[in-house]
Write a protein that holds these residues in place. Structure first.
Motif, PDB file in Angstrom:
ATOM      1  N   ILE A  68       0.844  -1.202   0.000  1.00  0.00           N
ATOM      2  CA  ILE A  68       0.000   0.000   0.000  1.00  0.00           C
ATOM      3  C   ILE A  68       0.885   1.259   0.000  1.00  0.00           C
ATOM      4  O   ILE A  68       0.619   2.220  -0.709  1.00  0.00           O
ATOM      5  N   PHE A  69       1.957   1.228   0.782  1.00  0.00           N
ATOM      6  CA  PHE A  69       2.875   2.366   0.864  1.00  0.00           C
ATOM      7  C   PHE A  69       3.649   2.558  -0.441  1.00  0.00           C
ATOM      8  O   PHE A  69       3.972   3.674  -0.819  1.00  0.00           O
ATOM      9  N   ALA A  70       3.963   1.438  -1.107  1.00  0.00           N
ATOM     10  CA  ALA A  70       4.821   1.492  -2.293  1.00  0.00           C
ATOM     11  C   ALA A  70       4.068   1.742  -3.590  1.00  0.00           C
ATOM     12  O   ALA A  70       4.673   2.125  -4.601  1.00  0.00           O
ATOM     13  N   THR A  71       2.735   1.550  -3.584  1.00  0.00           N
ATOM     14  CA  THR A  71       1.949   1.776  -4.801  1.00  0.00           C
ATOM     15  C   THR A  71       2.179   3.201  -5.296  1.00  0.00           C
ATOM     16  O   THR A  71       2.049   4.153  -4.525  1.00  0.00           O
ATOM     17  N   PRO A  72       2.520   3.375  -6.580  1.00  0.00           N
ATOM     18  CA  PRO A  72       2.771   4.733  -7.085  1.00  0.00           C
ATOM     19  C   PRO A  72       1.512   5.602  -7.046  1.00  0.00           C
ATOM     20  O   PRO A  72       0.448   5.078  -7.342  1.00  0.00           O
ATOM     21  N   PRO A  73       1.632   6.873  -6.680  1.00  0.00           N
ATOM     22  CA  PRO A  73       2.832   7.466  -6.093  1.00  0.00           C
ATOM     23  C   PRO A  73       3.035   6.957  -4.661  1.00  0.00           C
ATOM     24  O   PRO A  73       2.088   6.980  -3.865  1.00  0.00           O
ATOM     25  N   ALA A  74       4.234   6.484  -4.368  1.00  0.00           N
ATOM     26  CA  ALA A  74       4.547   5.930  -3.045  1.00  0.00           C
ATOM     27  C   ALA A  74       4.303   6.972  -1.956  1.00  0.00           C
ATOM     28  O   ALA A  74       4.437   8.174  -2.196  1.00  0.00           O
ATOM     29  N   LEU A  75       3.929   6.494  -0.774  1.00  0.00           N
ATOM     30  CA  LEU A  75       3.628   7.405   0.335  1.00  0.00           C
ATOM     31  C   LEU A  75       4.900   8.015   0.934  1.00  0.00           C
ATOM     32  O   LEU A  75       4.830   8.967   1.690  1.00  0.00           O
ATOM     33  N   HIS A  76       6.040   7.436   0.606  1.00  0.00           N
ATOM     34  CA  HIS A  76       7.315   7.943   1.123  1.00  0.00           C
ATOM     35  C   HIS A  76       8.422   7.485   0.186  1.00  0.00           C
ATOM     36  O   HIS A  76       8.265   6.506  -0.533  1.00  0.00           O
ATOM     37  N   ARG A  77       9.515   8.194   0.242  1.00  0.00           N
ATOM     38  CA  ARG A  77      10.684   7.839  -0.565  1.00  0.00           C
ATOM     39  C   ARG A  77      11.199   6.440  -0.215  1.00  0.00           C
ATOM     40  O   ARG A  77      11.770   5.740  -1.046  1.00  0.00           O
ATOM     41  N   PHE A  78      11.016   6.040   1.037  1.00  0.00           N
ATOM     42  CA  PHE A  78      11.424   4.711   1.497  1.00  0.00           C
ATOM     43  C   PHE A  78      10.192   3.965   2.013  1.00  0.00           C
ATOM     44  O   PHE A  78       9.989   3.837   3.229  1.00  0.00           O
ATOM     45  N   PRO A  79       9.348   3.488   1.095  1.00  0.00           N
ATOM     46  CA  PRO A  79       8.060   2.926   1.509  1.00  0.00           C
ATOM     47  C   PRO A  79       8.157   1.720   2.437  1.00  0.00           C
ATOM     48  O   PRO A  79       7.384   1.609   3.392  1.00  0.00           O
ATOM     49  N   LYS A  80       9.137   0.840   2.206  1.00  0.00           N
ATOM     50  CA  LYS A  80       9.244  -0.367   3.036  1.00  0.00           C
ATOM     51  C   LYS A  80       9.604   0.005   4.477  1.00  0.00           C
ATOM     52  O   LYS A  80       8.971  -0.438   5.431  1.00  0.00           O
ATOM     53  N   ALA A  81      10.639   0.820   4.610  1.00  0.00           N
ATOM     54  CA  ALA A  81      11.097   1.225   5.946  1.00  0.00           C
ATOM     55  C   ALA A  81      10.024   2.021   6.684  1.00  0.00           C
ATOM     56  O   ALA A  81       9.807   1.824   7.885  1.00  0.00           O
ATOM     57  N   MET A  82       9.345   2.909   5.958  1.00  0.00           N
ATOM     58  CA  MET A  82       8.382   3.782   6.641  1.00  0.00           C
ATOM     59  C   MET A  82       7.058   3.076   6.929  1.00  0.00           C
ATOM     60  O   MET A  82       6.374   3.413   7.904  1.00  0.00           O
ATOM     61  N   ALA A  83       6.691   2.095   6.130  1.00  0.00           N
ATOM     62  CA  ALA A  83       5.510   1.276   6.458  1.00  0.00           C
ATOM     63  C   ALA A  83       5.780   0.546   7.771  1.00  0.00           C
ATOM     64  O   ALA A  83       4.925   0.499   8.674  1.00  0.00           O
ATOM     65  N   ALA A  84       6.998   0.011   7.899  1.00  0.00           N
ATOM     66  CA  ALA A  84       7.381  -0.686   9.132  1.00  0.00           C
ATOM     67  C   ALA A  84       7.415   0.276  10.313  1.00  0.00           C
ATOM     68  O   ALA A  84       6.950  -0.053  11.417  1.00  0.00           O
TER      69      ALA A  84
END
Length: 197
Positions: A68-84
Motif C-alpha cells: 500500500i505504501f509502495a503503490t505509485p505514487p509511493a507514500l514515502h521515498r522509502f516505503p518499506k522502511a516507513m511502512a514498518a
C-alpha cells in the motif's frame, strides 16, 4: 485553529479530525517534503477506503502494508522502511495507550512528560519529538505546563522553524528559509548527512 498546510483541503481536514493521521504525518516527515509527509495519511485513508485505527495498522499484514505504501505514487521515498516504522508506532499506541492516539498527549501532566512520551515512540529523536510537541501546542491546542520549554526553540512564539509554525504561504516561505540556513550551516561545519540532520 484548523490546519492550513499547503496540501489538499481534505488532507488538512483529516489532520484536524484524526490524531492518528497527525502522528503518522509526523512519523513520515523525514527525507521528503513536509507537504508529502502530511498529505500521505489522507492518501493512505483513500487507499484503504476508510480512516485506519492504530489497532488496524498495528495488526496489518506487514507485506500488504508495504504494498500500500509502495503503490505509485509511493507514500514515502522509502516505503518499506516507513511502512514498518508507522506499524511500530501504532503497536506502541496499542500497547501503551490502548490504541487511543490522543491519549499520548491528553494524559501528559507537563510539557516534560509529553516530550518523554513522544520521544519514546520509534523513530522520534529529541528534535523530532520537540517539533511534534510544538505542533501539538501551537496548532492542536495541547498545552500542558511547560510545553514551550519542552519544545525548545520550536515552541518559541513567533518562530518559523518547523511544520508547527506553518499556517499560510508566507509562514511556509519563512520555515523553508530557516531550513535552508540550517542546512547551509550544517554543511559548513561538515555535519550534513548525520542521522536526523
Amino acid at each position: 485553529m484548523p490546519f492550513s498546510l499547503p496540501i489538499p483541503a481534505e488532507a488538512n481536514a483529516l489532520l484536524d479530525r484524526d490524531p492518528l493521521a497527525l502522528l503518522v504525518g509526523m512519523t513520515l516527515d523525514q527525507q521528503i517534503p513536509l507537504e508529502k509527509a502530511f498529505s500521505s495519511p489522507w492518501v493512505l485513508s483513500q487507499r484503504l477506503g476508510h480512516d485506519p485505527t492504530a489497532q488496524e495498522l498495528a495488526e496489518f499484514d506487514p507485506g500488504a502494508l508495504v504494498e500500500i505504501f509502495a503503490t505509485p505514487p509511493a507514500l514515502h521515498r522509502f516505503p518499506k522502511a516507513m511502512a514498518a516504522r508507522v506499524q511500530e508506532v501504532c503497536r506502541v499506541l496499542v500497547d501503551r495507550y490502548d490504541g487511543d492516539t490522543a491519549a499520548l498527549w491528553t494524559g501528559a501532566a507537563s510539557g516534560g512528560e509529553l516530550l518523554r512520551r513522544v520521544q519514546a515512540l520509534p523513530g522520534f529523536g529529541k528534535q523530532k519529538a520537540q517539533i511534534f510537541v510544538a505542533l501539538l501546542g501551537k496548532q492542536y491546542g495541547v498545552q500542558p505546563d511547560g510545553w514551550r520549554e519542552a519544545a525548545g526553540g520550536y515552541g518559541e512564539v513567533g518562530s518559523f522553524r518547523s511544520v508547527a509554525d506553518i499556517v499560510d504561504g508566507d509562514s511556509l516561505g519563512k520555515v523553508r528559509e530557516y531550513k535552508k540556513q540550517m542546512k547551509a550551516a550544517a554543511k559548513a561545519s561538515g555535519a550534513v548527512g548525520r542521522p536526523g540532520s
